[in-house]
Write a protein that holds these residues in place. Structure first.
Motif, PDB file in Angstrom:
ATOM      1  N   ALA A 185      -9.561   0.686  -1.570  1.00 24.59           N
ATOM      2  CA  ALA A 185      -9.152  -0.586  -2.566  1.00 24.59           C
ATOM      3  C   ALA A 185     -10.316  -1.490  -2.708  1.00 24.59           C
ATOM      4  CB  ALA A 185      -7.843  -1.326  -2.105  1.00 24.59           C
ATOM      5  N   HIS A 203      -1.517  -4.775  -3.120  1.00 26.79           N
ATOM      6  CA  HIS A 203      -1.559  -6.083  -2.644  1.00 26.79           C
ATOM      7  C   HIS A 203      -3.040  -6.450  -2.833  1.00 26.79           C
ATOM      8  CE1 HIS A 203       2.583  -6.323  -1.870  1.00 26.79           C
ATOM      9  NE2 HIS A 203       2.477  -5.070  -1.147  1.00 26.79           N
ATOM     10  N   CYS A 204      -3.817  -5.880  -3.392  1.00 28.16           N
ATOM     11  CA  CYS A 204      -5.376  -6.087  -3.249  1.00 28.16           C
ATOM     12  C   CYS A 204      -5.530  -7.457  -4.252  1.00 28.16           C
ATOM     13  CB  CYS A 204      -6.157  -4.708  -3.650  1.00 28.16           C
ATOM     14  SG  CYS A 204      -8.046  -5.300  -3.750  1.00 28.16           S
ATOM     15  N   ASP A 239      -4.622   1.956  -5.228  1.00 23.45           N
ATOM     16  CA  ASP A 239      -4.786   2.213  -3.500  1.00 23.45           C
ATOM     17  C   ASP A 239      -4.045   1.154  -2.865  1.00 23.45           C
ATOM     18  OD1 ASP A 239      -6.274   4.626  -3.932  1.00 23.45           O
ATOM     19  OD2 ASP A 239      -8.141   3.575  -4.080  1.00 23.45           O
ATOM     20  N   ASP A 240      -4.011  -0.086  -3.298  1.00 15.43           N
ATOM     21  CA  ASP A 240      -3.369  -1.021  -2.652  1.00 15.43           C
ATOM     22  C   ASP A 240      -2.786  -2.115  -3.461  1.00 15.43           C
ATOM     23  OD1 ASP A 240      -2.775  -3.118  -0.933  1.00 15.43           O
ATOM     24  OD2 ASP A 240      -4.681  -3.731  -0.165  1.00 15.43           O
ATOM     25  N   SER A 271      -6.133   3.300   2.627  1.00 12.03           N
ATOM     26  CA  SER A 271      -6.098   2.827   1.363  1.00 12.03           C
ATOM     27  C   SER A 271      -6.550   1.272   1.079  1.00 12.03           C
ATOM     28  CB  SER A 271      -4.303   2.861   0.943  1.00 12.03           C
ATOM     29  OG  SER A 271      -3.806   2.005   1.749  1.00 12.03           O
ATOM     30  N   GLN A 272      -6.522   0.514   1.982  1.00 13.89           N
ATOM     31  CA  GLN A 272      -7.172  -0.935   1.856  1.00 13.89           C
ATOM     32  C   GLN A 272      -8.869  -0.614   1.900  1.00 13.89           C
ATOM     33  OE1 GLN A 272      -5.615  -2.947   5.326  1.00 13.89           O
ATOM     34  NE2 GLN A 272      -4.061  -4.066   4.036  1.00 13.89           N
TER      35      GLN A 272
END
Length: 183
Positions: A18, A50-51, A47-48, A14-15
Motif C-alpha cells: 500500500a 486504512h492507508c 491492499d490496506d 499489504s502495508q
C-alpha cells in the motif's frame, strides 16, 4: 521509480504494498499522469483499507480535477481513519472555498489550525474567505499569520501581496510579490 516496483515484488505485505502504491500514485500525479495515479492510489486502498495517505492523495487528485464530491469523500475517509491528521481538514476547507461554501470552509480551516497551529495553508484559506467577504483587515491578519509560520514560502508571500493589494497598501504588495519571485 523502479525502486518502488522492485519493493512491490520483494515484499508482499499489504502495508508495504500500500505504501509503495501510494508513493507511485503521488509520483504519477506529479508527472501529470492521472490515470496511473488513480490506479496506484486505488491499489493502495485495496491492499490496506486504512492507508490514510492513499485517501488523502486520492482526494487531492480529485480536488485538482475539480471533482469535489469524490475529493470530499476521500478526505473524509482519511479523517475517519485518523481524526488528528490535519492535512485533510485543510484540503476540505479548500474544496469548500472553491465551491463558495465559505462557512463550511472556515470550519475546516479552523479545525486544521486547532489540530496544528503551524498549518499555514489554513491561514491562507481563511485569508481567502475574508477576501471574498470583503473583510480586508481580517484577510491581512490571516496572511500575516501564515507568513510568521512560513516566511520562506513563495506562495505565502504571494498571498500576502494579494492581501496588501486588496487593502490598498500597494508598496507593501510590491515588496511581497518581489520577495515571492526571489524565493
Amino acid at each position: 521509480m523502479s525502486q518502488y516496483f522492485h519493493m512491490l515484488s520483494l515484499n508482499p505485505e499489504s502495508q508495504v504494498k500500500a505504501e509503495c502504491h501510494t508513493s507511485l500514485g503521488l509520483l504519477f500525479n506529479q508527472m501529470n499522469e492521472s490515470k496511473m495515479a488513480y490506479y496506484h492510489l486505488y491499489q493502495a486502498i485495496k491492499d490496506d483499507e486504512h492507508c490514510i495517505m492513499a485517501y488523502h492523495h486520492l482526494g487531492s487528485l480529485y480536488l485538482k480535477e475539480k471533482k469535489y464530491k469524490e475529493a470530499l469523500k476521500n478526505f473524509q475517509k482519511a479523517i475517519d481513519i485518523d481524526p488528528d491528521f490535519v492535512w485533510p481538514y485543510a484540503r476540505i476547507g479548500f474544496a469548500y472555498l472553491e465551491l463558495d461554501r465559505l462557512d463550511k470552509a472556515k470550519k475546516y480551516f479552523t479545525q486544521a489550525i486547532k489540530l496544528d497551529s503551524a498549518e499555514y495553508w489554513s491561514h491562507i484559506g481563511l485569508s481567502e474567505i475574508f477576501r471574498k467577504k470583503n473583510k480586508k483587515e481580517e484577510q491581512l491578519i490571516e496572511s500575516q499569520k501564515a507568513l510568521e509560520i512560513a516566511p520562506d514560502d513563495s506562495d505565502v508571500r504571494n498571498y500576502l501581496g494579494i492581501a496588501y493589494e486588496f487593502n490598498n497598501q500597494f508598496e507593501e504588495a510590491v515588496g511581497q510579490y518581489n520577495k515571492a519571485l526571489e524565493l
